[in-house]
Motif scaffolding. Structure first.
Motif, PDB file in Angstrom:
ATOM      1  N   PRO A  90       0.833  -1.213   0.000  1.00 53.72           N
ATOM      2  CA  PRO A  90       0.000   0.000   0.000  1.00 53.72           C
ATOM      3  C   PRO A  90       0.862   1.254   0.000  1.00 53.72           C
ATOM      4  CG  PRO A  90      -0.693  -1.539   1.699  1.00 53.72           C
ATOM      5  CD  PRO A  90       0.623  -2.012   1.190  1.00 53.72           C
ATOM      6  N   PRO A  91       0.314   2.384  -0.425  1.00 56.30           N
ATOM      7  CA  PRO A  91       1.079   3.630  -0.387  1.00 56.30           C
ATOM      8  C   PRO A  91       1.532   3.957   1.036  1.00 56.30           C
ATOM      9  CG  PRO A  91      -0.938   3.894  -1.681  1.00 56.30           C
ATOM     10  CD  PRO A  91      -1.022   2.584  -1.009  1.00 56.30           C
ATOM     11  N   ALA A  92       2.753   4.525   1.116  1.00 60.22           N
ATOM     12  CA  ALA A  92       3.344   4.943   2.396  1.00 60.22           C
ATOM     13  C   ALA A  92       3.442   3.794   3.384  1.00 60.22           C
ATOM     14  CB  ALA A  92       2.553   6.098   3.015  1.00 60.22           C
ATOM     15  N   ALA A  93       3.556   2.561   2.857  1.00 63.23           N
ATOM     16  CA  ALA A  93       3.713   1.389   3.742  1.00 63.23           C
ATOM     17  C   ALA A  93       4.872   0.570   3.238  1.00 63.23           C
ATOM     18  CB  ALA A  93       2.424   0.565   3.769  1.00 63.23           C
ATOM     19  N   PRO A  94       6.105   0.948   3.628  1.00 60.85           N
ATOM     20  CA  PRO A  94       7.272   0.219   3.125  1.00 60.85           C
ATOM     21  C   PRO A  94       7.307  -1.205   3.650  1.00 60.85           C
ATOM     22  CG  PRO A  94       7.909   1.721   4.887  1.00 60.85           C
ATOM     23  CD  PRO A  94       6.470   2.002   4.591  1.00 60.85           C
ATOM     24  N   GLY A  95       8.084  -2.020   2.957  1.00 51.86           N
ATOM     25  CA  GLY A  95       8.249  -3.402   3.389  1.00 51.86           C
ATOM     26  C   GLY A  95       7.502  -4.348   2.506  1.00 51.86           C
ATOM     27  N   PRO A  96       7.418  -5.610   2.889  1.00 52.01           N
ATOM     28  CA  PRO A  96       6.755  -6.622   2.067  1.00 52.01           C
ATOM     29  C   PRO A  96       5.282  -6.316   1.885  1.00 52.01           C
ATOM     30  CG  PRO A  96       8.107  -7.619   3.783  1.00 52.01           C
ATOM     31  CD  PRO A  96       8.019  -6.154   4.094  1.00 52.01           C
ATOM     32  N   GLY A  97       4.668  -7.076   0.979  1.00 52.53           N
ATOM     33  CA  GLY A  97       3.258  -6.900   0.655  1.00 52.53           C
ATOM     34  C   GLY A  97       2.360  -7.269   1.800  1.00 52.53           C
ATOM     35  N   PRO A  98       1.065  -7.241   1.570  1.00 52.79           N
ATOM     36  CA  PRO A  98       0.108  -7.476   2.650  1.00 52.79           C
ATOM     37  C   PRO A  98       0.206  -8.857   3.245  1.00 52.79           C
ATOM     38  CG  PRO A  98      -0.992  -7.442   0.503  1.00 52.79           C
ATOM     39  CD  PRO A  98       0.396  -6.976   0.279  1.00 52.79           C
ATOM     40  N   GLY A  99       0.748  -9.815   2.530  1.00 52.83           N
ATOM     41  CA  GLY A  99       0.813 -11.168   3.056  1.00 52.83           C
ATOM     42  C   GLY A  99       2.153 -11.523   3.633  1.00 52.83           C
ATOM     43  N   GLY A 100       3.111 -10.578   3.704  1.00 53.82           N
ATOM     44  CA  GLY A 100       4.436 -10.908   4.199  1.00 53.82           C
ATOM     45  C   GLY A 100       5.364 -11.256   3.063  1.00 53.82           C
ATOM     46  N   ALA A 101       6.526 -11.798   3.399  1.00 56.53           N
ATOM     47  CA  ALA A 101       7.549 -12.121   2.405  1.00 56.53           C
ATOM     48  C   ALA A 101       7.053 -13.211   1.462  1.00 56.53           C
ATOM     49  CB  ALA A 101       8.822 -12.568   3.104  1.00 56.53           C
ATOM     50  N   LEU A 102       7.394 -13.061   0.197  1.00 58.69           N
ATOM     51  CA  LEU A 102       7.009 -14.068  -0.790  1.00 58.69           C
ATOM     52  C   LEU A 102       7.948 -15.255  -0.716  1.00 58.69           C
ATOM     53  CD1 LEU A 102       6.332 -11.749  -3.858  1.00 58.69           C
ATOM     54  CD2 LEU A 102       4.633 -12.931  -2.471  1.00 58.69           C
ATOM     55  N   PRO A 103       7.485 -16.455  -1.119  1.00 59.68           N
ATOM     56  CA  PRO A 103       8.393 -17.607  -1.195  1.00 59.68           C
ATOM     57  C   PRO A 103       9.530 -17.326  -2.172  1.00 59.68           C
ATOM     58  CG  PRO A 103       6.095 -18.310  -1.336  1.00 59.68           C
ATOM     59  CD  PRO A 103       6.091 -16.813  -1.433  1.00 59.68           C
ATOM     60  N   ALA A 104      10.722 -17.798  -1.839  1.00 54.81           N
ATOM     61  CA  ALA A 104      11.904 -17.523  -2.668  1.00 54.81           C
ATOM     62  C   ALA A 104      11.731 -17.999  -4.106  1.00 54.81           C
ATOM     63  CB  ALA A 104      13.135 -18.159  -2.029  1.00 54.81           C
ATOM     64  N   PRO A 105      11.175 -19.198  -4.372  1.00 52.72           N
ATOM     65  CA  PRO A 105      11.000 -19.607  -5.772  1.00 52.72           C
ATOM     66  C   PRO A 105      10.073 -18.670  -6.543  1.00 52.72           C
ATOM     67  CG  PRO A 105      10.813 -21.508  -4.319  1.00 52.72           C
ATOM     68  CD  PRO A 105      10.806 -20.296  -3.452  1.00 52.72           C
ATOM     69  N   VAL A 106       9.039 -18.132  -5.868  1.00 51.91           N
ATOM     70  CA  VAL A 106       8.117 -17.222  -6.535  1.00 51.91           C
ATOM     71  C   VAL A 106       8.814 -15.913  -6.865  1.00 51.91           C
ATOM     72  CG1 VAL A 106       5.983 -15.909  -6.252  1.00 51.91           C
ATOM     73  CG2 VAL A 106       6.100 -18.279  -5.472  1.00 51.91           C
ATOM     74  N   GLU A 107       9.608 -15.401  -5.911  1.00 50.06           N
ATOM     75  CA  GLU A 107      10.344 -14.155  -6.161  1.00 50.06           C
ATOM     76  C   GLU A 107      11.293 -14.307  -7.337  1.00 50.06           C
ATOM     77  OE1 GLU A 107      11.474 -11.216  -4.025  1.00 50.06           O
ATOM     78  OE2 GLU A 107      10.054 -11.358  -2.371  1.00 50.06           O
ATOM     79  N   LEU A 108      12.051 -15.410  -7.355  1.00 50.85           N
ATOM     80  CA  LEU A 108      13.019 -15.605  -8.434  1.00 50.85           C
ATOM     81  C   LEU A 108      12.310 -15.757  -9.777  1.00 50.85           C
ATOM     82  CD1 LEU A 108      15.897 -16.040  -9.426  1.00 50.85           C
ATOM     83  CD2 LEU A 108      15.647 -18.475  -8.868  1.00 50.85           C
ATOM     84  N   ALA A 109      11.216 -16.530  -9.802  1.00 53.28           N
ATOM     85  CA  ALA A 109      10.491 -16.729 -11.061  1.00 53.28           C
ATOM     86  C   ALA A 109       9.920 -15.410 -11.564  1.00 53.28           C
ATOM     87  CB  ALA A 109       9.378 -17.754 -10.873  1.00 53.28           C
ATOM     88  N   ALA A 110       9.323 -14.617 -10.669  1.00 53.80           N
ATOM     89  CA  ALA A 110       8.760 -13.337 -11.086  1.00 53.80           C
ATOM     90  C   ALA A 110       9.849 -12.401 -11.595  1.00 53.80           C
ATOM     91  CB  ALA A 110       8.019 -12.695  -9.914  1.00 53.80           C
ATOM     92  N   TYR A 111      10.972 -12.365 -10.907  1.00 53.16           N
ATOM     93  CA  TYR A 111      12.085 -11.511 -11.355  1.00 53.16           C
ATOM     94  C   TYR A 111      12.553 -11.932 -12.744  1.00 53.16           C
ATOM     95  CZ  TYR A 111      16.639  -9.183 -11.367  1.00 53.16           C
ATOM     96  OH  TYR A 111      17.718  -8.409 -11.702  1.00 53.16           O
ATOM     97  N   ARG A 112      12.692 -13.246 -12.970  1.00 48.37           N
ATOM     98  CA  ARG A 112      13.161 -13.725 -14.274  1.00 48.37           C
ATOM     99  C   ARG A 112      12.124 -13.451 -15.365  1.00 48.37           C
ATOM    100  NH1 ARG A 112      18.264 -13.391 -13.393  1.00 48.37           N
ATOM    101  NH2 ARG A 112      19.190 -15.072 -12.152  1.00 48.37           N
ATOM    102  N   ILE A 113      10.848 -13.537 -15.030  1.00 48.19           N
ATOM    103  CA  ILE A 113       9.814 -13.237 -16.022  1.00 48.19           C
ATOM    104  C   ILE A 113       9.936 -11.784 -16.467  1.00 48.19           C
ATOM    105  CG2 ILE A 113       7.324 -13.003 -16.383  1.00 48.19           C
ATOM    106  CD1 ILE A 113       8.282 -15.877 -16.393  1.00 48.19           C
ATOM    107  N   VAL A 114      10.059 -10.856 -15.506  1.00 47.39           N
ATOM    108  CA  VAL A 114      10.204  -9.437 -15.858  1.00 47.39           C
ATOM    109  C   VAL A 114      11.490  -9.218 -16.641  1.00 47.39           C
ATOM    110  CG1 VAL A 114      10.466  -7.112 -14.917  1.00 47.39           C
ATOM    111  CG2 VAL A 114       8.832  -8.692 -13.880  1.00 47.39           C
ATOM    112  N   GLN A 115      12.572  -9.858 -16.207  1.00 51.81           N
ATOM    113  CA  GLN A 115      13.858  -9.680 -16.889  1.00 51.81           C
ATOM    114  C   GLN A 115      13.778 -10.129 -18.340  1.00 51.81           C
ATOM    115  OE1 GLN A 115      17.091 -12.247 -15.564  1.00 51.81           O
ATOM    116  NE2 GLN A 115      18.516 -10.524 -15.710  1.00 51.81           N
ATOM    117  N   GLU A 116      13.191 -11.293 -18.576  1.00 53.36           N
ATOM    118  CA  GLU A 116      13.103 -11.800 -19.948  1.00 53.36           C
ATOM    119  C   GLU A 116      12.143 -10.962 -20.773  1.00 53.36           C
ATOM    120  OE1 GLU A 116      13.655 -13.947 -23.366  1.00 53.36           O
ATOM    121  OE2 GLU A 116      14.858 -13.812 -21.531  1.00 53.36           O
TER     122      GLU A 116
END
Length: 418
Positions: free
Chosen positions: A301-327
């Motif tokens: 949310p705006p003015a709410a630094p840190g992870p999303g509303p559900g907390g830290a994402l699973p590491a495989p999900v973070e890596l996959a999402a990063y690679r999707i954006v990168q590609e």
């Protein structure tokens, strides 16, 4: 062509097979011993038997013949041997005949069908009990119990021994089959693991290297084709930046490959927190092609630094999402028409939504060739996480023209963390 004998489904012995050499030796020894006993006049029933003299040789020869069939045809050998043993009781009798009968009984259980192996010991128990009760009622003497004991020794004892040996043999064969299946499954698992690791490394190599090499190819082509010192200098600066970044990614991959050998610690995998840097790099690489880049991150949310509303994402999900954006950004730098490339991220309690939109159409200037491996790698990454992947041209919302959309929906578990 030589005909091949097929094994019986019940016994596993080839149909029409010749007698085993060991069975031939047993038959020869049994027959020889019986002839010697007859020659020296040693019998079991005395000379007052109904059929004295050479009649004892007939059951002896028949039992020796059934020994030849003890392994290849036990269902035939046992009834014939039983008839010969009964006939032997009307002659002077031979110990060799009785001994060979016990061996035929043992072989009938060991080499016969599974049903026969279960049925024969039960029948021998009934025969032993019936013999004991019948002779006790007929003779009414204690010696009748010895007849029952002798019957049990000749019938039940070898049958139960054959059943015991067969059980041990079947257990050993089952253990060998389990060991063979375990080894086969282990080999299948190893092959699948190697294949999966090769596919993973292929995706990593493509995602981290292809983008840098594409930018190098595009800007080096621009530097060679344009006769402008300032433009060439800027292009060479981008080439150098991508070369350094590509080398850093290669070192990280080498660290992953050497993980566990104690030589070095692998570099941490990139996360979505580094998307700003990734977009800035794409902005520098795509400036020559008239591309602009925007990043909209709705995970927090705006003015709410840190992870999303559900907390830290699973590491495989973070890596996959990063690679999707990168590609997706790499493909935009290589193929997109001039315009704005938009990167959008959204997070719910159960999914992470990644969307990259780029102008679709012809573009001026140099282009880097593509082989479609990037789309294959993105689909594989999403499939491994049971997500949804879409890529292709669609009509723009504002009606300005078609756009190329790459969209991935990744499950993150209840509450967005796990």
């Amino acid at each position: 062509m030589t005909a091949t004998r097929l094994p019986s489904r019940r016994t596993g012995v080839p149909r029409g097979a010749r007698p085993h050499r060991h069975d031939g030796a047993i038959a020869a020894v049994g027959l020889g011993c019986g002839l010697v006993l007859w020659g020296i006049g040693l019998g079991m029933h005395g000379r007052q038997a109904p059929l004295p003299g050479a009649w004892v040789l007939l059951p002896l020869v028949v039992l020796a013949g059934t020994e030849l069939l003890r392994r290849t045809a036990p269902r035939t050998a046992l009834p014939v041997a039983t008839a010969a043993l009964v006939a032997d009781q009307f002659t002077t009798g031979s110990v060799a005949t009785v001994v060979m009968y016990t061996d035929v009984m043992y072989a009938a259980v060991l080499y016969g069908t599974p049903a026969a192996a279960r049925r024969i010991p039960r029948i021998t128990v009934l025969v032993t009990v019936a013999t004991t009760v019948g002779f006790s009622a007929w003779l009414q003497t204690v010696e009748s119990l010895l007849i029952g004991l002798a019957t049990g020794l000749v019938t039940y004892a070898p049958a139960s021994t054959g059943a015991l040996v067969r059980n041990h043999r079947d257990a050993a064969e089952a253990a060998r089959l389990r060991a063979r299946q375990t080894a086969l499954l282990a080999e299948i698992d190893r092959t699948q693991a190697v294949t999966a690791e090769r596919a993973r490394m292929a995706r990593e190599l493509h995602d981290v290297v292809a983008g840098h090499l594409s930018a190098i190819a595009i800007h080096s082509t621009a530097a060679l084709s344009l006769d402008d010192a300032g433009t060439s200098r800027d292009a060479l600066a981008v080439v150098r930046e991508n070369s350094v970044a590509g080398l850093a990614e290669m070192r990280r991959l080498i660290g992953l490959l050497r993980e566990g050998d104690g030589e070095r610690e692998p570099a941490p995998a990139p996360t979505l927190e580094a998307l700003d840097t990734l977009v800035e790099q794409a902005r520098a690489n795509g400036a020559a092609g008239g591309l602009g880049f925007t990043l909209t991150d709705r995970r927090r949310p705006p003015a709410a630094p840190g992870p999303g509303p559900g907390g830290a994402l699973p590491a495989p999900v973070e890596l996959a999402a990063y690679r999707i954006v990168q590609e997706a950004l790499t493909n935009a730098v290589k193929h997109a028409a001039p315009g704005t490339v938009a990167v959008e991220l959204g997070l719910t309690d159960h999914t992470l939504d990644v969307r990259v939109t780029s102008p679709f159409g012809d573009r001026p200037g140099p282009r880097a060739p593509g082989a479609g491996a990037g789309l294959v790698g993105m689909r594989e990454r999403i499939a491994l996480l049971n997500g949804v992947f879409e890529a292709g041209p669609v009509a723009a919302d504002d009606g300005t023209g078609p756009v190329w959309v790459v969209r991935a929906v990744l499950p993150v578990g209840a509450g967005g963390a796990r």
